[in-house]
Enzyme design. Structure first.
Site, mmCIF file in Angstrom:
data_model
loop_
_atom_site.group_PDB
_atom_site.id
_atom_site.type_symbol
_atom_site.label_atom_id
_atom_site.label_comp_id
_atom_site.label_asym_id
_atom_site.label_seq_id
_atom_site.Cartn_x
_atom_site.Cartn_y
_atom_site.Cartn_z
ATOM 1 C CB VAL A 143 49.997 46.617 37.240
ATOM 2 C CG1 VAL A 143 48.524 46.357 38.103
ATOM 3 C CG2 VAL A 143 49.465 47.235 36.098
ATOM 4 C CB CYS A 144 50.803 46.822 43.164
ATOM 5 S SG CYS A 144 51.409 45.991 44.334
#
Length: 215
Positions: A143-144
């Protein structure tokens, strides 16, 4: 035997045992009082061990802070939290997000969250369990999200993390991508991106990649 009385006077713990043995009043300073309580705790642990009871595990600072965060959660109906390992393991939990607006309306997305013993001085480690066509989530579930990386601060909490994850689905960001193909489509052709998202969530191929149904 008679009863022993304990009471405070001027910051000192006074122990009146005259009712049981006619000895003078005993006076403990605060430091001695703490040592007394520690000795009693140690004695209690020894007795519990002798009785076959497991000693009570001391909680880390991270666990204490996490307890506080969980007790203060204020989540919208689109977000929920669960503890698959039970109440004895709050440091590993799951978050489920069901967006009620935007490209991902109607989808259901699950995340695992692992909290460090030194939390909140280190951000939780978050992975997406649901395979999703998203510019800020890659096919391995990474996840960014800036608050999970360089923008993390100890004043942030689990509530902030969950709202951040929810924001990814209402406002996907093509400027900070993990899935570069999805980001390029979102940037250049939002209508096609919306179509690809619907295909992926319903269970189908986007390009050469198959996405299981998550609706």
């Amino acid at each position: 035997m008679g009863k022993t009385d304990y009471f405070l006077c001027g910051g000192l713990l006074l122990v009146d045992s005259r009712r049981s043995c006619e000895k003078p009043l005993l006076v403990f300073s605060p430091g001695e009082m703490i040592n007394l309580f520690k000795a009693k705790e140690k004695q209690r642990a020894i007795v519990e061990n002798a009785n076959g009871k497991a000693p009570v595990k001391k909680q880390s600072a991270g666990e204490l802070r996490l307890h506080k965060d969980i007790s203060e959660l204020t989540l919208p109906k689109t977000c929920s939290i669960s503890f698959p390992n039970g109440k004895d393991d709050l440091m590993n939990f799951e978050v489920t997000i069901q967006p009620d607006e935007g490209f991902y309306l109607g989808g259901k997305f699950a995340f695992t969250c692992q909290v460090s013993p030194i939390y909140p001085h280190e951000a939780p480690k978050v992975k997406c369990k649901t395979k999703v066509y998203h510019p800020n989530i890659d096919l391995e579930g990474n996840v960014c999200l800036n608050i999970l990386r360089e923008d993390w601060k100890p004043v942030l909490n689990i509530n902030t993390v969950i709202y951040g994850l929810f924001h990814l689905f209402t406002h996907p960001n093509y400027e900070d991508p993990l899935n570069h193909d999805a980001a390029a489509v979102l940037r250049d052709n939002p209508k096609l991106f919306e179509s690809d998202v619907r295909i992926a969530m319903a269970g189908g191929y986007v390009g050469q990649t198959f996405f299981p149904c998550c609706m």
